[in-house]
Write an enzyme that holds these catalytic residues in place. Sequence first.
Site, PDB file in Angstrom:
ATOM      1  CE  LYS A 108      -1.279  55.310 -34.762  1.00 32.59           C
ATOM      2  NZ  LYS A 108      -1.869  54.568 -33.628  1.00 32.59           N
TER       3      LYS A 108
HETATM    4  C1  LIG Z   1      -2.929  53.701 -33.578  1.00 26.90           C
HETATM    5  C2  LIG Z   1      -2.990  52.836 -32.376  1.00 26.90           C
HETATM    6  C3  LIG Z   1      -3.525  51.538 -32.435  1.00 26.90           C
HETATM    7  C4  LIG Z   1      -4.120  50.979 -33.701  1.00 26.90           C
HETATM    8  O1  LIG Z   1      -3.155  50.742 -34.697  1.00 26.90           O
HETATM    9  P1  LIG Z   1      -3.598  50.598 -36.237  1.00 26.90           P
HETATM   10  O2  LIG Z   1      -2.326  50.502 -36.992  1.00 26.90           O
HETATM   11  O3  LIG Z   1      -4.368  51.834 -36.566  1.00 26.90           O
HETATM   12  O4  LIG Z   1      -4.444  49.385 -36.325  1.00 26.90           O
HETATM   13  C5  LIG Z   1      -3.484  50.759 -31.298  1.00 26.90           C
HETATM   14  N1  LIG Z   1      -2.991  51.255 -30.117  1.00 26.90           N
HETATM   15  C6  LIG Z   1      -2.479  52.493 -30.029  1.00 26.90           C
HETATM   16  C7  LIG Z   1      -1.972  52.970 -28.719  1.00 26.90           C
HETATM   17  C8  LIG Z   1      -2.460  53.320 -31.145  1.00 26.90           C
HETATM   18  O5  LIG Z   1      -1.952  54.559 -31.044  1.00 26.90           O
END
Ligand SMILES: *Cc1c(COP(=O)(O)O)cnc(C)c1O
Length: 493
Positions: A108
């Site tokens: 993120k």
């Molecule tokens: C948010 C997240 C995901 C999923 O990603 P999306 O974009 O919501 O599909 C997968 N792994 C981790 C560690 C995340 O923080």
Amino acid sequence: MDYISTRNKEIVVTPSQAIIQGISTDGGLFVPVEFPQMSLKRIQELSYKELAYEILRLLLTDFSEKQIKDCIDKAYDEKFDTEGIAPLIQVGDDYFLELYHGPTLAFKDMALSILPHLLKASLNINNIKEEVVILTATSGDTGKAALNGFTNVDGIKIIVFYPESGVSKIQKLQMNTQEGDNTFVVGIKGNFDDAQNGVKELFNNMNFVEKLKENNYILSSANSINIGRLIPQIVYYFHSYIALLGEGKLRIGEKINISVPTGNFGNILAAYYAKKMGLPINKLICASNDNKVLTDFFNTGEYNKIRELHLTTSPSMDILISSNLERLLFHISGEDDELIIELMNQLSKNGYYKMNSTDFKEFYGDYSTEDEVANIINKTFKKYDYLMDTHTAVAYNVSRKYKKDYNDNTKTLVVSTASPYKFASTVASALGIGIEDKDEFEIIDVLSKKSNRSIPEAVKNLKDKTVIHKNSCNTEDMRSIVESFLKVGETHD
Ligand SMILES: *Cc1c(COP(=O)(O)O)cnc(C)c1O
């Protein structure tokens, strides 16, 4: 470049307006009207930041060159613990794209370290003077990354809602120790979908929105429903491709597979957008955990959220309503906004919808069980001395199944979304380390010794931080808690 709503193509906004609004007034999501083409030949020698500029300038056409470059410079700096920003690690025949080298140890950060700057610039472009309130639902990682990105940003307040019993210990501690006068964190009695629905409802509640306006606030979102989250994520897919070209592992134009651990469908959608912009991709592998709504969808055309939500060891993917799928359906249906309204109504009324004549052959959907996740973490560590977290393990396991079942030897990028230290107890158990009567930080120490890898600063620091946020609420009370944070008075109607 204009952006339109998936639920009404007549709603047309500029890039900066799309970022400020987060979600369209009709509940739809903003998408670009077209996909500009990148030339692989031209970008081969670019650094991460230079490449980010080349991509962002095509999609954020109402930003000046200086604005985009400033945003990029502020985002991708020493906050990342590696100069390459998003390193690529070869493990056997596969490549792990490590997206967790930012300040909160999850992918993120790739978007949320730049979004606050993009939003600030957007406010300037539109000459907006109101204070912005960011409402965010998180399955664990968005929350901390957004808090970290927005903390002490002038003129912006951020409120994060997370499922009280649906995040890892480290995730919870990361959020609840967040400093900054403009940050608010609330655990809700419900799961991620409840938090996300609650936030979406607030955005669409005109009475609430008006009341905020009267008090000089406007709403925006840091979730991947905001197109400003997705655009910076396109960059690392191109970047990893040119890295492979540079190492002589690929011929220019050769296709790759990309396996993505998926929750809200944001990260994999960014890969799809990269494909639309000219990145040679064979299969987009959509990997789920036991909450396999998307696996079922890609295999049957039916999206059905009426099922039990499993709390798994990959909590950031414990989601039954993958918001960004709406964007994919819009593109794949030939931008049929009426169909999207119909499907989304069915989903909220009945809990499911079925697509009839749609072709998803660019995607492959499958899932990993909890045992498979533990197994592959263990085996890969033993065989290759490579340690991965639970989310990455979901994607790696699915990509191996796919390769075997379809006898496909296309080079594969496994998207690695979190540091193993963020989910230390599960990873340690998978390696067979006894964790009884050890606290999370002791487990992290053991893990570090066993794997011979140093503990990231962001985890070390956490140990001595004070818990600042202790709020908790029911989903019905999300509005009133927001109003109390903002000191917006009672409604009299
Ligand atoms: C948010 C997240 C995901 C999923 O990603 P999306 O974009 O919501 O599909 C997968 N792994 C981790 C560690 C995340 O923080």
